[in-house]
Design a protein around this motif. Structure first.
Motif, PDB file in Angstrom:
ATOM      1  N   THR A 101      20.098  -1.804  -5.811  1.00  0.00           N
ATOM      2  CA  THR A 101      20.456  -0.385  -5.768  1.00  0.00           C
ATOM      3  C   THR A 101      20.295   0.246  -7.145  1.00  0.00           C
ATOM      4  OG1 THR A 101      21.990  -0.666  -3.915  1.00  0.00           O
ATOM      5  CG2 THR A 101      22.340   1.249  -5.327  1.00  0.00           C
ATOM      6  N   GLN A 102      20.776  -0.440  -8.166  1.00  0.00           N
ATOM      7  CA  GLN A 102      20.635   0.085  -9.535  1.00  0.00           C
ATOM      8  C   GLN A 102      19.160   0.260  -9.905  1.00  0.00           C
ATOM      9  OE1 GLN A 102      22.822  -2.574 -12.120  1.00  0.00           O
ATOM     10  NE2 GLN A 102      24.705  -2.309 -10.934  1.00  0.00           N
ATOM     11  N   GLN A 103      18.346  -0.730  -9.523  1.00  0.00           N
ATOM     12  CA  GLN A 103      16.916  -0.648  -9.833  1.00  0.00           C
ATOM     13  C   GLN A 103      16.260   0.546  -9.124  1.00  0.00           C
ATOM     14  OE1 GLN A 103      15.861  -4.569  -8.472  1.00  0.00           O
ATOM     15  NE2 GLN A 103      15.979  -5.486 -10.524  1.00  0.00           N
ATOM     16  N   MET A 104      16.574   0.681  -7.823  1.00  0.00           N
ATOM     17  CA  MET A 104      15.993   1.771  -7.036  1.00  0.00           C
ATOM     18  C   MET A 104      16.433   3.118  -7.572  1.00  0.00           C
ATOM     19  SD  MET A 104      14.388   0.128  -4.597  1.00  0.00           S
ATOM     20  CE  MET A 104      13.914  -0.621  -6.153  1.00  0.00           C
ATOM     21  N   ALA A 111       0.840  -1.201   0.000  1.00  0.00           N
ATOM     22  CA  ALA A 111       0.000   0.000   0.000  1.00  0.00           C
ATOM     23  C   ALA A 111       0.877   1.253   0.000  1.00  0.00           C
ATOM     24  CB  ALA A 111      -0.963  -0.006   1.201  1.00  0.00           C
ATOM     25  N   GLY A 112       1.850   1.274  -0.919  1.00  0.00           N
ATOM     26  CA  GLY A 112       2.879   2.321  -0.936  1.00  0.00           C
ATOM     27  C   GLY A 112       2.324   3.729  -0.988  1.00  0.00           C
ATOM     28  N   GLU A 113       1.410   3.962  -1.890  1.00  0.00           N
ATOM     29  CA  GLU A 113       0.890   5.324  -2.034  1.00  0.00           C
ATOM     30  C   GLU A 113       0.093   5.734  -0.796  1.00  0.00           C
ATOM     31  OE1 GLU A 113      -1.439   5.934  -5.557  1.00  0.00           O
ATOM     32  OE2 GLU A 113      -1.642   8.094  -5.199  1.00  0.00           O
ATOM     33  N   TYR A 114      -0.757   4.831  -0.335  1.00  0.00           N
ATOM     34  CA  TYR A 114      -1.633   5.154   0.801  1.00  0.00           C
ATOM     35  C   TYR A 114      -0.845   5.402   2.090  1.00  0.00           C
ATOM     36  CZ  TYR A 114      -5.631   4.850   3.935  1.00  0.00           C
ATOM     37  OH  TYR A 114      -6.584   5.138   4.873  1.00  0.00           O
ATOM     38  N   GLU A 115       0.107   4.520   2.365  1.00  0.00           N
ATOM     39  CA  GLU A 115       0.868   4.669   3.608  1.00  0.00           C
ATOM     40  C   GLU A 115       1.809   5.878   3.559  1.00  0.00           C
ATOM     41  OE1 GLU A 115       2.640   0.990   4.989  1.00  0.00           O
ATOM     42  OE2 GLU A 115       0.720  -0.050   4.975  1.00  0.00           O
ATOM     43  N   ALA A 116       2.421   6.101   2.398  1.00  0.00           N
ATOM     44  CA  ALA A 116       3.309   7.272   2.275  1.00  0.00           C
ATOM     45  C   ALA A 116       2.501   8.557   2.400  1.00  0.00           C
ATOM     46  CB  ALA A 116       4.050   7.226   0.941  1.00  0.00           C
ATOM     47  N   GLU A 117       1.357   8.581   1.759  1.00  0.00           N
ATOM     48  CA  GLU A 117       0.503   9.770   1.816  1.00  0.00           C
ATOM     49  C   GLU A 117       0.108  10.100   3.263  1.00  0.00           C
ATOM     50  OE1 GLU A 117      -2.591   9.800  -1.112  1.00  0.00           O
ATOM     51  OE2 GLU A 117      -3.204  11.832  -0.560  1.00  0.00           O
ATOM     52  N   GLY A 118      -0.208   9.059   4.029  1.00  0.00           N
ATOM     53  CA  GLY A 118      -0.564   9.271   5.436  1.00  0.00           C
ATOM     54  C   GLY A 118       0.550   9.972   6.205  1.00  0.00           C
ATOM     55  N   ALA A 119       1.773   9.539   5.967  1.00  0.00           N
ATOM     56  CA  ALA A 119       2.910  10.137   6.682  1.00  0.00           C
ATOM     57  C   ALA A 119       3.197  11.555   6.190  1.00  0.00           C
ATOM     58  CB  ALA A 119       4.145   9.253   6.518  1.00  0.00           C
ATOM     59  N   PHE A 120       3.130  11.753   4.871  1.00  0.00           N
ATOM     60  CA  PHE A 120       3.386  13.098   4.335  1.00  0.00           C
ATOM     61  C   PHE A 120       2.321  14.078   4.830  1.00  0.00           C
ATOM     62  CE2 PHE A 120       5.627  10.878   0.621  1.00  0.00           C
ATOM     63  CZ  PHE A 120       6.890  11.173   1.106  1.00  0.00           C
ATOM     64  N   LYS A 121       1.080  13.636   4.840  1.00  0.00           N
ATOM     65  CA  LYS A 121      -0.007  14.494   5.329  1.00  0.00           C
ATOM     66  C   LYS A 121       0.222  14.926   6.771  1.00  0.00           C
ATOM     67  CE  LYS A 121      -4.225  13.216   2.813  1.00  0.00           C
ATOM     68  NZ  LYS A 121      -5.430  12.368   2.922  1.00  0.00           N
ATOM     69  N   ALA A 122       0.799  14.016   7.552  1.00  0.00           N
ATOM     70  CA  ALA A 122       1.042  14.320   8.968  1.00  0.00           C
ATOM     71  C   ALA A 122       2.216  15.272   9.153  1.00  0.00           C
ATOM     72  CB  ALA A 122       1.287  13.024   9.740  1.00  0.00           C
ATOM     73  N   GLY A 123       2.995  15.492   8.085  1.00  0.00           N
ATOM     74  CA  GLY A 123       4.100  16.437   8.201  1.00  0.00           C
ATOM     75  C   GLY A 123       5.476  15.847   7.928  1.00  0.00           C
ATOM     76  N   GLU A 147       6.779   2.509  -6.406  1.00  0.00           N
ATOM     77  CA  GLU A 147       6.193   3.491  -7.335  1.00  0.00           C
ATOM     78  C   GLU A 147       5.044   4.253  -6.673  1.00  0.00           C
ATOM     79  OE1 GLU A 147       5.289   0.933 -10.597  1.00  0.00           O
ATOM     80  OE2 GLU A 147       7.396   0.839 -11.222  1.00  0.00           O
ATOM     81  N   GLY A 148       4.259   3.544  -5.872  1.00  0.00           N
ATOM     82  CA  GLY A 148       3.164   4.196  -5.144  1.00  0.00           C
ATOM     83  C   GLY A 148       3.685   5.238  -4.171  1.00  0.00           C
ATOM     84  N   ALA A 149       4.722   4.890  -3.444  1.00  0.00           N
ATOM     85  CA  ALA A 149       5.305   5.838  -2.484  1.00  0.00           C
ATOM     86  C   ALA A 149       5.892   7.043  -3.216  1.00  0.00           C
ATOM     87  CB  ALA A 149       6.371   5.138  -1.641  1.00  0.00           C
ATOM     88  N   LEU A 150       6.522   6.801  -4.360  1.00  0.00           N
ATOM     89  CA  LEU A 150       7.103   7.904  -5.141  1.00  0.00           C
ATOM     90  C   LEU A 150       6.013   8.843  -5.667  1.00  0.00           C
ATOM     91  CD1 LEU A 150       9.882   5.960  -7.077  1.00  0.00           C
ATOM     92  CD2 LEU A 150      10.265   7.858  -5.472  1.00  0.00           C
ATOM     93  N   LYS A 151       4.870   8.252  -6.016  1.00  0.00           N
ATOM     94  CA  LYS A 151       3.733   9.060  -6.488  1.00  0.00           C
ATOM     95  C   LYS A 151       3.255   9.999  -5.368  1.00  0.00           C
ATOM     96  CE  LYS A 151      -0.701   8.269  -8.775  1.00  0.00           C
ATOM     97  NZ  LYS A 151      -1.749   7.256  -9.033  1.00  0.00           N
ATOM     98  N   ALA A 152       3.143   9.446  -4.172  1.00  0.00           N
ATOM     99  CA  ALA A 152       2.735  10.268  -3.026  1.00  0.00           C
ATOM    100  C   ALA A 152       3.788  11.331  -2.732  1.00  0.00           C
ATOM    101  CB  ALA A 152       2.507   9.384  -1.799  1.00  0.00           C
ATOM    102  N   ALA A 153       5.059  10.957  -2.839  1.00  0.00           N
ATOM    103  CA  ALA A 153       6.141  11.912  -2.564  1.00  0.00           C
ATOM    104  C   ALA A 153       6.076  13.092  -3.529  1.00  0.00           C
ATOM    105  CB  ALA A 153       7.502  11.210  -2.673  1.00  0.00           C
ATOM    106  N   LYS A 154       5.783  12.803  -4.777  1.00  0.00           N
ATOM    107  CA  LYS A 154       5.692  13.862  -5.786  1.00  0.00           C
ATOM    108  C   LYS A 154       4.559  14.827  -5.437  1.00  0.00           C
ATOM    109  CE  LYS A 154       6.060  14.211 -10.805  1.00  0.00           C
ATOM    110  NZ  LYS A 154       5.857  13.505 -12.081  1.00  0.00           N
TER     111      LYS A 154
END
Lengths: 208, 208
Positions: B120-123, B65-77, B93-100
């Motif tokens: 590492t190369q992939q990331m 749940a990369g986008e959802y969990e990352a968004e929760g943390a970003f929203k909190a500050g 990719e979901g977390a990166l979408k939220a980060a953007k």
């Protein structure tokens, strides 16, 4: 065969409304990972106090500090914690140590485990309570379903029980029940149903 | 080169006492995983409000749940979230979408990654901000240290920065600084020091 309801995106108040409706048909209340990251252990405490007849699982997905993180959840009232199958054995041993101390249980979440048969055998030998095949939410769109992995887990356990999670719904419950599992985890299929009571009841009846 | 202080086992009040002492020497405040599991996003909100000049990292160790969990943390500050390197690419990719969306950053925690160079190369190609080698707390007793993995990460990044975590202390900081890293994470070496201000200052000075 136990029915676990996964709670991920609802508020505590919305969860209580839902649980009051379906409490007679579920066995385990799962406080999902995003819910824990948002609210911490608070929902674990609240649900355990309000529904003492049900087990509460904290979906901690522990990756490190096994004993410390498991102890935190057990202290808050969790009956079961989850640990990631991809982590170090030392972390699993730590969580098992905490489980022994608090009379709790450890469920392995096998998400992204490469060699399911081998890792299942290792986990089983370590004495974990449940080994859960889990199709990640993020890849459910690909059509992958957890049944194939459930078969592998069932073939490789001696003491542990199997569990299954990831997009399970009424349409797919029969094949899972036929294969057999100690715990079946259902989330959106119940919480997003038009008639949540009827859906929880129907799924539970298919498990008999 | 940024200094990140990891906060895992202290209460919010104890953290504020510590951060008031060391805030001039650290760049990133890490709300550790057990702290998040205990308190949820509350410390993220509190620390960001109290120390707006510092970055706050939520050590979410996202596995699904990369986008959802990352968004929760970003929203909190949170300015930075962590995602596990062992997870599915779709989750990253979901977390990166939220980060953007929230102008945040993603740090990969490479704990238990089997092929460090390849992953590492992939990331790096996926556009993550930091790639962090992390000797798990649960295996630090084995004497493993993160320096060898840091070398591999540094050899395989083009755009991302490297980060290093796991038992880093004053005695081991020089070799890490010599190798180079975008972020150095220090926990107990500062929070358990007799003189925490002096220790934070000393570590920061070794990073210049």
């Amino acid at each position: 065969m136990k029915l676990q309801i996964a709670l991920d995106t609802l508020t505590i108040e919305e969860c209580i409304m839902l649980l009051d409706e379906v409490k007679d048909y579920v066995d385990i209340i799962e406080v999902g990972t995003p819910f824990l990251l948002e609210e911490g252990n608070k929902p674990v405490k609240i649900f355990k106090e309000r529904y003492p007849q049900l087990e509460v699982l904290a979906d901690t997905k522990i990756m490190d500090a096994g004993e410390y993180e498991a102890e935190g959840a057990f202290k808050a009232g969790a009956d079961i914690v989850t640990v990631l199958g991809v982590t170090n054995d030392a972390t699993i041993e730590g969580a098992l140590k905490a489980a022994k101390k608090y009379n709790g249980k450890v469920m392995m979440d096998m998400i992204c485990v490469a060699d399911m048969a081998k890792r299942t055998q290792q986990m089983d030998a370590m004495g974990v309570d449940y080994i859960c095949c889990h199709t990640a939410f993020d890849i459910q769109e690909t059509g992958k379903n957890p049944l194939d992995e459930l078969v592998v887990i069932n073939q490789n356990i001696t003491n542990a029980k199997s569990a299954v999670a990831g997009g399970v719904k009424l349409e797919t419950i029969d094949e899972i029940v036929a294969e057999g599992a100690g715990v079946i985890v259902v989330g959106g299929a119940i919480s997003n149903a038009k008639d949540r009571i009827a859906m929880a009841k129907a799924i539970k009846e298919h498990m008999k």
